[in-house]
Design a protein around this motif. Structure first.
Motif, PDB file in Angstrom:
ATOM      1  N   GLY A  71      28.319 -55.825  12.907  1.00 35.42           N
ATOM      2  CA  GLY A  71      29.039 -55.427  14.436  1.00 35.42           C
ATOM      3  C   GLY A  71      27.999 -54.325  15.340  1.00 35.42           C
ATOM      4  O   GLY A  71      26.712 -54.522  14.778  1.00 35.42           O
ATOM      5  N   SER A  72      28.319 -54.139  15.946  1.00 39.18           N
ATOM      6  CA  SER A  72      26.776 -52.917  16.908  1.00 39.18           C
ATOM      7  C   SER A  72      28.173 -51.950  17.225  1.00 39.18           C
ATOM      8  O   SER A  72      29.552 -52.002  17.619  1.00 39.18           O
ATOM      9  CB  SER A  72      26.744 -53.612  18.068  1.00 39.18           C
ATOM     10  OG  SER A  72      25.670 -52.806  18.748  1.00 39.18           O
ATOM     11  N   GLU A  73      27.800 -50.530  17.463  1.00 37.85           N
ATOM     12  CA  GLU A  73      27.970 -49.469  17.657  1.00 37.85           C
ATOM     13  C   GLU A  73      27.038 -48.587  19.181  1.00 37.85           C
ATOM     14  O   GLU A  73      26.104 -48.595  19.045  1.00 37.85           O
ATOM     15  CB  GLU A  73      28.261 -48.195  17.055  1.00 37.85           C
ATOM     16  CG  GLU A  73      29.152 -47.186  17.139  1.00 37.85           C
ATOM     17  CD  GLU A  73      29.259 -46.271  16.052  1.00 37.85           C
ATOM     18  OE1 GLU A  73      29.977 -44.841  17.207  1.00 37.85           O
ATOM     19  OE2 GLU A  73      29.055 -46.021  15.509  1.00 37.85           O
ATOM     20  N   SER A  74      27.984 -48.185  19.821  1.00 35.18           N
ATOM     21  CA  SER A  74      27.532 -47.834  21.819  1.00 35.18           C
ATOM     22  C   SER A  74      28.208 -46.618  22.039  1.00 35.18           C
ATOM     23  O   SER A  74      28.953 -46.726  21.709  1.00 35.18           O
ATOM     24  CB  SER A  74      27.296 -49.515  22.485  1.00 35.18           C
ATOM     25  OG  SER A  74      28.726 -49.439  22.974  1.00 35.18           O
ATOM     26  N   LEU A  75      27.434 -46.160  23.242  1.00 33.54           N
ATOM     27  CA  LEU A  75      27.747 -45.098  23.719  1.00 33.54           C
ATOM     28  C   LEU A  75      27.517 -44.988  25.197  1.00 33.54           C
ATOM     29  O   LEU A  75      26.293 -45.390  25.227  1.00 33.54           O
ATOM     30  CB  LEU A  75      26.942 -43.760  22.402  1.00 33.54           C
ATOM     31  CG  LEU A  75      27.475 -42.400  23.266  1.00 33.54           C
ATOM     32  CD1 LEU A  75      28.918 -41.692  22.683  1.00 33.54           C
ATOM     33  CD2 LEU A  75      26.674 -40.997  22.658  1.00 33.54           C
ATOM     34  N   ILE A  76      28.384 -44.274  25.607  1.00 31.45           N
ATOM     35  CA  ILE A  76      28.654 -44.249  26.595  1.00 31.45           C
ATOM     36  C   ILE A  76      28.568 -42.666  27.368  1.00 31.45           C
ATOM     37  O   ILE A  76      29.829 -42.424  26.879  1.00 31.45           O
ATOM     38  CB  ILE A  76      29.621 -44.730  28.227  1.00 31.45           C
ATOM     39  CG1 ILE A  76      29.750 -46.789  27.379  1.00 31.45           C
ATOM     40  CG2 ILE A  76      29.986 -45.141  29.717  1.00 31.45           C
ATOM     41  CD1 ILE A  76      30.966 -47.255  27.861  1.00 31.45           C
ATOM     42  N   MET A  77      27.701 -42.053  28.061  1.00 29.30           N
ATOM     43  CA  MET A  77      27.213 -41.146  28.206  1.00 29.30           C
ATOM     44  C   MET A  77      27.758 -40.545  29.472  1.00 29.30           C
ATOM     45  O   MET A  77      27.459 -40.655  30.351  1.00 29.30           O
ATOM     46  CB  MET A  77      26.221 -40.268  27.739  1.00 29.30           C
ATOM     47  CG  MET A  77      26.412 -39.189  27.764  1.00 29.30           C
ATOM     48  SD  MET A  77      27.278 -37.669  26.904  1.00 29.30           S
ATOM     49  CE  MET A  77      27.253 -38.074  24.907  1.00 29.30           C
ATOM     50  N   LYS A  78      28.105 -39.516  30.037  1.00 30.45           N
ATOM     51  CA  LYS A  78      28.724 -39.126  31.284  1.00 30.45           C
ATOM     52  C   LYS A  78      28.223 -37.974  31.856  1.00 30.45           C
ATOM     53  O   LYS A  78      27.831 -37.145  33.373  1.00 30.45           O
ATOM     54  CB  LYS A  78      30.227 -39.415  32.434  1.00 30.45           C
ATOM     55  CG  LYS A  78      30.121 -40.942  32.142  1.00 30.45           C
ATOM     56  CD  LYS A  78      31.874 -41.713  32.274  1.00 30.45           C
ATOM     57  CE  LYS A  78      32.056 -43.421  32.740  1.00 30.45           C
ATOM     58  NZ  LYS A  78      33.277 -43.239  33.300  1.00 30.45           N
ATOM     59  N   VAL A  79      28.657 -36.420  30.744  1.00 24.01           N
ATOM     60  CA  VAL A  79      28.968 -35.693  31.000  1.00 24.01           C
ATOM     61  C   VAL A  79      27.991 -34.791  29.265  1.00 24.01           C
ATOM     62  O   VAL A  79      28.999 -34.730  28.529  1.00 24.01           O
ATOM     63  CB  VAL A  79      29.633 -34.799  31.279  1.00 24.01           C
ATOM     64  CG1 VAL A  79      29.820 -33.195  31.689  1.00 24.01           C
ATOM     65  CG2 VAL A  79      30.340 -35.598  33.047  1.00 24.01           C
TER      66      VAL A  79
END
Length: 233
Positions: free
Chosen positions: A196-204
């Protein structure tokens, strides 16, 4: 006295130069795209809000960037777990529909090596998907790029905040391809070893409150379907 002041100024400038040199050293390894984003195998994709107040429960020692939620939740003050965090959240599928429950345990890793571009966190997920079964995800995450690309610029900003559209792969192992180790616990996943793999989408992101608009994403490569067994059922 003037020599002492000059010494302090020199030390401060030297420390600042050292920090900048380490943070933006082009020779340090940066996080790569997870191989699961381009795999042809069957995958399960789960997303969750990375904003503390959007979770069911989030707790730590109360001194971290992410404030415990709800406010009256018991905090992890005991010495053995002081550097740990526990989060329970609703997981959503690719259509943004509730798909399951995820509980994540994480703690600062003793393997962190700043000079190597490694800000590591050991973590484990327990995922329950109604009607399908449960999964255990073991991994360690690297927050080096996250700190360099988001946290440091936020502190340097006059607004004490960062805004943009940052996507980063957090998982850094223990798999040889920087993937997490996934074990099936029950249901259709029972007895299977996966990645598996975990990612992050950051906007603020703000200095005061941390993530204000962010989404986490888990991708799990599912086991191959046994065609013979499927025909028999």
């Amino acid at each position: 006295m003037k020599y002492f002041i000059a010494l302090l100024l020199g030390a401060a400038v030297g420390a600042a130069v050292f920090i900048v040199a380490v943070a933006y050293n082009p020779l340090l390894e940066t996080q790569q795209v997870s191989p699961l984003t381009v795999t042809d195998a069957r995958t399960a994709v789960f997303s969750y809000s990375a904003v503390p107040s959007d979770n069911l429960v989030l707790t730590n020692d109360g001194l971290q960037r992410r404030d415990p939620w709800p406010e009256d939740v018991l905090q992890l003050w005991e010495r053995p777990i002081r550097q740990s965090e526990v989060m329970a959240t609703v997981l959503h599928d690719a259509r943004n529909q509730p798909a399951g429950l995820g509980i994540k345990f994480s703690s600062s890793s003793e393997r962190t090596r700043v000079l190597n571009g490694e800000l590591l966190v050991d973590s484990a997920w327990y995922i329950y998907v109604p009607g399908r079964g449960s999964l255990f995800v073991e991994q360690y995450e690297n927050y080096w790029d996250y700190t360099r690309d988001i946290v440091i610029p936020a502190y340097r900003s006059s607004a004490n905040a960062w805004k943009g559209n940052w996507l980063g792969n957090l998982t850094a192992g223990p798999g040889s391809l920087r993937t997490a180790r996934v074990t099936g616990g029950s249901g259709e996943f029972a007895g299977h070893e996966m990645i598996g793999s975990e990612s992050l989408i950051m906007k603020v992101w703000s200095v005061d409150d941390g993530a204000a608009l962010a989404e986490g994403r888990l991708i799990i490569e599912l086991p191959e379907i046994d065609v013979t067994d499927a025909d028999q059922t």
